[in-house]
Write a protein that holds these residues in place. Structure first.
Motif, PDB file in Angstrom:
ATOM      1  N   ALA A 151       0.829  -1.203   0.000  1.00  0.00           N
ATOM      2  CA  ALA A 151       0.000   0.000   0.000  1.00  0.00           C
ATOM      3  C   ALA A 151       0.866   1.256   0.000  1.00  0.00           C
ATOM      4  O   ALA A 151       0.537   2.247  -0.660  1.00  0.00           O
ATOM      5  CB  ALA A 151      -0.923  -0.010   1.211  1.00  0.00           C
ATOM      6  N   ASN A 152       1.972   1.231   0.720  1.00  0.00           N
ATOM      7  CA  ASN A 152       2.865   2.393   0.763  1.00  0.00           C
ATOM      8  C   ASN A 152       3.550   2.629  -0.574  1.00  0.00           C
ATOM      9  O   ASN A 152       3.824   3.764  -0.939  1.00  0.00           O
ATOM     10  CB  ASN A 152       3.926   2.216   1.850  1.00  0.00           C
ATOM     11  N   GLU A 153       3.849   1.564  -1.300  1.00  0.00           N
ATOM     12  CA  GLU A 153       4.559   1.689  -2.566  1.00  0.00           C
ATOM     13  C   GLU A 153       3.612   1.706  -3.767  1.00  0.00           C
ATOM     14  O   GLU A 153       4.071   1.724  -4.903  1.00  0.00           O
ATOM     15  CB  GLU A 153       5.562   0.540  -2.703  1.00  0.00           C
ATOM     16  N   ASN A 154       2.318   1.662  -3.520  1.00  0.00           N
ATOM     17  CA  ASN A 154       1.298   1.682  -4.575  1.00  0.00           C
ATOM     18  C   ASN A 154       1.496   0.565  -5.594  1.00  0.00           C
ATOM     19  O   ASN A 154       1.463   0.770  -6.801  1.00  0.00           O
ATOM     20  CB  ASN A 154       1.266   3.038  -5.288  1.00  0.00           C
ATOM     21  N   ILE A 155       1.744  -0.654  -5.095  1.00  0.00           N
ATOM     22  CA  ILE A 155       1.853  -1.811  -5.975  1.00  0.00           C
ATOM     23  C   ILE A 155       0.873  -2.867  -5.495  1.00  0.00           C
ATOM     24  O   ILE A 155       0.336  -2.790  -4.391  1.00  0.00           O
ATOM     25  CB  ILE A 155       3.288  -2.401  -5.995  1.00  0.00           C
ATOM     26  N   ASN A 156       0.655  -3.851  -6.316  1.00  0.00           N
ATOM     27  CA  ASN A 156      -0.224  -4.959  -5.973  1.00  0.00           C
ATOM     28  C   ASN A 156       0.486  -5.839  -4.935  1.00  0.00           C
ATOM     29  O   ASN A 156       1.660  -6.152  -5.064  1.00  0.00           O
ATOM     30  CB  ASN A 156      -0.546  -5.762  -7.238  1.00  0.00           C
ATOM     31  N   ALA A 157      -0.239  -6.247  -3.900  1.00  0.00           N
ATOM     32  CA  ALA A 157       0.360  -7.059  -2.835  1.00  0.00           C
ATOM     33  C   ALA A 157       0.847  -8.411  -3.346  1.00  0.00           C
ATOM     34  O   ALA A 157       1.705  -9.031  -2.739  1.00  0.00           O
ATOM     35  CB  ALA A 157      -0.645  -7.255  -1.704  1.00  0.00           C
ATOM     36  N   GLU A 158       0.291  -8.888  -4.465  1.00  0.00           N
ATOM     37  CA  GLU A 158       0.697 -10.182  -5.012  1.00  0.00           C
ATOM     38  C   GLU A 158       2.019 -10.101  -5.777  1.00  0.00           C
ATOM     39  O   GLU A 158       2.622 -11.111  -6.087  1.00  0.00           O
ATOM     40  CB  GLU A 158      -0.394 -10.718  -5.951  1.00  0.00           C
ATOM     41  N   GLU A 159       2.471  -8.863  -6.095  1.00  0.00           N
ATOM     42  CA  GLU A 159       3.718  -8.725  -6.830  1.00  0.00           C
ATOM     43  C   GLU A 159       4.893  -9.088  -5.929  1.00  0.00           C
ATOM     44  O   GLU A 159       4.781  -9.159  -4.719  1.00  0.00           O
ATOM     45  CB  GLU A 159       3.865  -7.295  -7.348  1.00  0.00           C
ATOM     46  N   THR A 160       6.019  -9.254  -6.553  1.00  0.00           N
ATOM     47  CA  THR A 160       7.213  -9.666  -5.826  1.00  0.00           C
ATOM     48  C   THR A 160       7.662  -8.571  -4.878  1.00  0.00           C
ATOM     49  O   THR A 160       7.772  -7.416  -5.254  1.00  0.00           O
ATOM     50  CB  THR A 160       8.346  -9.987  -6.820  1.00  0.00           C
ATOM     51  N   HIS A 161       7.911  -8.955  -3.650  1.00  0.00           N
ATOM     52  CA  HIS A 161       8.446  -8.075  -2.634  1.00  0.00           C
ATOM     53  C   HIS A 161       9.923  -8.432  -2.460  1.00  0.00           C
ATOM     54  O   HIS A 161      10.357  -9.516  -2.841  1.00  0.00           O
ATOM     55  CB  HIS A 161       7.663  -8.260  -1.325  1.00  0.00           C
ATOM     56  N   ALA A 162      10.710  -7.549  -1.865  1.00  0.00           N
ATOM     57  CA  ALA A 162      12.143  -7.792  -1.721  1.00  0.00           C
ATOM     58  C   ALA A 162      12.440  -8.959  -0.781  1.00  0.00           C
ATOM     59  O   ALA A 162      13.442  -9.646  -0.936  1.00  0.00           O
ATOM     60  CB  ALA A 162      12.836  -6.538  -1.212  1.00  0.00           C
ATOM     61  N   VAL A 163      11.576  -9.207   0.198  1.00  0.00           N
ATOM     62  CA  VAL A 163      11.855 -10.228   1.195  1.00  0.00           C
ATOM     63  C   VAL A 163      11.001 -11.472   0.985  1.00  0.00           C
ATOM     64  O   VAL A 163      11.511 -12.583   0.911  1.00  0.00           O
ATOM     65  CB  VAL A 163      11.633  -9.670   2.616  1.00  0.00           C
ATOM     66  N   PHE A 164       9.697 -11.311   0.892  1.00  0.00           N
ATOM     67  CA  PHE A 164       8.767 -12.429   0.714  1.00  0.00           C
ATOM     68  C   PHE A 164       7.814 -12.118  -0.432  1.00  0.00           C
ATOM     69  O   PHE A 164       7.592 -10.962  -0.770  1.00  0.00           O
ATOM     70  CB  PHE A 164       7.932 -12.655   1.974  1.00  0.00           C
ATOM     71  N   ARG A 165       7.253 -13.169  -0.977  1.00  0.00           N
ATOM     72  CA  ARG A 165       6.164 -12.996  -1.957  1.00  0.00           C
ATOM     73  C   ARG A 165       5.078 -14.015  -1.634  1.00  0.00           C
ATOM     74  O   ARG A 165       5.346 -15.088  -1.086  1.00  0.00           O
ATOM     75  CB  ARG A 165       6.659 -13.152  -3.381  1.00  0.00           C
ATOM     76  N   PHE A 166       3.870 -13.660  -1.983  1.00  0.00           N
ATOM     77  CA  PHE A 166       2.755 -14.576  -1.782  1.00  0.00           C
ATOM     78  C   PHE A 166       2.852 -15.703  -2.801  1.00  0.00           C
ATOM     79  O   PHE A 166       3.199 -15.481  -3.959  1.00  0.00           O
ATOM     80  CB  PHE A 166       1.412 -13.848  -1.952  1.00  0.00           C
ATOM     81  N   SER A 167       2.543 -16.901  -2.357  1.00  0.00           N
ATOM     82  CA  SER A 167       2.630 -18.058  -3.227  1.00  0.00           C
ATOM     83  C   SER A 167       1.666 -19.118  -2.724  1.00  0.00           C
ATOM     84  O   SER A 167       0.955 -18.915  -1.740  1.00  0.00           O
ATOM     85  CB  SER A 167       4.065 -18.599  -3.219  1.00  0.00           C
ATOM     86  N   SER A 168       1.640 -20.237  -3.407  1.00  0.00           N
ATOM     87  CA  SER A 168       0.834 -21.367  -2.935  1.00  0.00           C
ATOM     88  C   SER A 168       1.556 -22.657  -3.303  1.00  0.00           C
ATOM     89  O   SER A 168       2.229 -22.740  -4.321  1.00  0.00           O
ATOM     90  CB  SER A 168      -0.559 -21.346  -3.544  1.00  0.00           C
ATOM     91  N   ARG A 169       1.397 -23.630  -2.445  1.00  0.00           N
ATOM     92  CA  ARG A 169       1.966 -24.956  -2.661  1.00  0.00           C
ATOM     93  C   ARG A 169       0.880 -25.967  -2.370  1.00  0.00           C
ATOM     94  O   ARG A 169       0.344 -26.004  -1.266  1.00  0.00           O
ATOM     95  CB  ARG A 169       3.137 -25.209  -1.699  1.00  0.00           C
ATOM     96  N   ARG A 170       0.568 -26.775  -3.367  1.00  0.00           N
ATOM     97  CA  ARG A 170      -0.434 -27.829  -3.228  1.00  0.00           C
ATOM     98  C   ARG A 170      -1.745 -27.304  -2.621  1.00  0.00           C
ATOM     99  O   ARG A 170      -2.308 -27.882  -1.707  1.00  0.00           O
ATOM    100  CB  ARG A 170       0.118 -28.981  -2.406  1.00  0.00           C
ATOM    101  N   GLY A 171      -2.162 -26.145  -3.118  1.00  0.00           N
ATOM    102  CA  GLY A 171      -3.432 -25.566  -2.697  1.00  0.00           C
ATOM    103  C   GLY A 171      -3.388 -24.845  -1.366  1.00  0.00           C
ATOM    104  O   GLY A 171      -4.426 -24.404  -0.870  1.00  0.00           O
ATOM    105  N   ARG A 172      -2.238 -24.714  -0.773  1.00  0.00           N
ATOM    106  CA  ARG A 172      -2.122 -24.024   0.518  1.00  0.00           C
ATOM    107  C   ARG A 172      -1.413 -22.686   0.316  1.00  0.00           C
ATOM    108  O   ARG A 172      -0.449 -22.588  -0.437  1.00  0.00           O
ATOM    109  CB  ARG A 172      -1.350 -24.882   1.514  1.00  0.00           C
ATOM    110  N   LYS A 173      -1.886 -21.692   1.031  1.00  0.00           N
ATOM    111  CA  LYS A 173      -1.309 -20.353   0.957  1.00  0.00           C
ATOM    112  C   LYS A 173       0.058 -20.350   1.661  1.00  0.00           C
ATOM    113  O   LYS A 173       0.173 -20.790   2.803  1.00  0.00           O
ATOM    114  CB  LYS A 173      -2.255 -19.377   1.640  1.00  0.00           C
ATOM    115  N   THR A 174       1.097 -19.861   0.979  1.00  0.00           N
ATOM    116  CA  THR A 174       2.444 -19.820   1.547  1.00  0.00           C
ATOM    117  C   THR A 174       3.064 -18.461   1.304  1.00  0.00           C
ATOM    118  O   THR A 174       2.591 -17.673   0.480  1.00  0.00           O
ATOM    119  CB  THR A 174       3.363 -20.893   0.937  1.00  0.00           C
ATOM    120  N   LEU A 175       4.143 -18.203   2.008  1.00  0.00           N
ATOM    121  CA  LEU A 175       5.000 -17.051   1.756  1.00  0.00           C
ATOM    122  C   LEU A 175       6.365 -17.600   1.362  1.00  0.00           C
ATOM    123  O   LEU A 175       6.957 -18.386   2.097  1.00  0.00           O
ATOM    124  CB  LEU A 175       5.128 -16.175   3.002  1.00  0.00           C
ATOM    125  N   ALA A 176       6.834 -17.196   0.198  1.00  0.00           N
ATOM    126  CA  ALA A 176       8.121 -17.683  -0.301  1.00  0.00           C
ATOM    127  C   ALA A 176       9.191 -16.637  -0.025  1.00  0.00           C
ATOM    128  O   ALA A 176       9.028 -15.465  -0.366  1.00  0.00           O
ATOM    129  CB  ALA A 176       8.034 -17.962  -1.797  1.00  0.00           C
TER     130      ALA A 176
END
Length: 199
Positions: A42-67
């Motif tokens: 929100a501070n950087e005016n980007i989509n939360a699903e986009e790549t972040h410097a530390v973590f990114r949203f992801s999924s593994r075998r149907g489960r929500k993960t942080l990569a």
């Protein structure tokens, strides 16, 4: 006391304990990380699903993960400290000696940085390899602070050696033995004196 969770670059964090190829993290810490990523987006005016410097949203075998991304260091989330190590030790996991080897390699990489406070960590290598990264960073910070406190902002301790009539600091026996002037009433001493000049 905070729990320490150790993982490697590009590992996935998940709140489900039975998920394959993921590392378990409690839901409070996961939610804190998720909230952090959303607020950063929100501070950087980007989509939360986009790549972040530390973590990114992801999924593994149907489960929500942080990569974990291309980041090495320590992150605090809730009551958990997440220690992210370089991916060089990813093949052999869950072995304390492997974590120590990777930590030693990481610390060696930090010591090679230019103009970094990690040149001299001030700890024995074996002890440092077993310490969490957060404690290593704190000890390096405290070493730098002690240097500033010791030297002050406008003064510094400088080495001085000479002949004195009384013992000051450390006796320099080699210098006394090879000295041209063998005065019986003076001692060859070395001491650190406080200099008031700016260095």
């Amino acid at each position: 006391m905070k729990d320490t969770l150790t993982l490697f670059e590009y590992d996935h964090l998940c709140t489900d304990d039975g998920a394959e190829d993921t590392i378990f993290i409690d839901s409070d810490a996961f939610n804190a990380l998720e909230l952090f990523l959303c607020s950063q987006a929100a501070n950087e005016n980007i989509n939360a699903e986009e790549t972040h410097a530390v973590f990114r949203f992801s999924s593994r075998r149907g489960r929500k993960t942080l990569a974990a991304q291309n980041y090495v260091g320590v992150i605090s989330a809730g009551n958990t400290e997440i220690e992210i190590l370089p991916k060089i030790g990813k093949k052999i996991r869950y072995c304390d000696s492997e974590y120590e080897r990777v930590r030693r390699t990481f610390l060696a990489m930090l010591q090679e940085l230019r103009d970094a406070p990690f040149k001299n960590l001030g700890c024995a290598e074996l002890t440092t390899a077993r310490m969490p990264l957060f404690e290593i960073f704190i000890s390096a910070f405290l070493n730098e602070v002690s240097k500033v406190v010791r030297s002050g902002l406008r003064s510094d301790y400088q080495d001085w050696s000479g002949n004195e009539r009384f013992l000051r600091g450390a006796t320099q026996l080699f210098r006394a033995a090879t000295s041209q002037s063998r005065q019986q009433l003076s001692l060859c001493c070395g001491v650190q004196r406080l200099s008031r000049e700016s260095t």
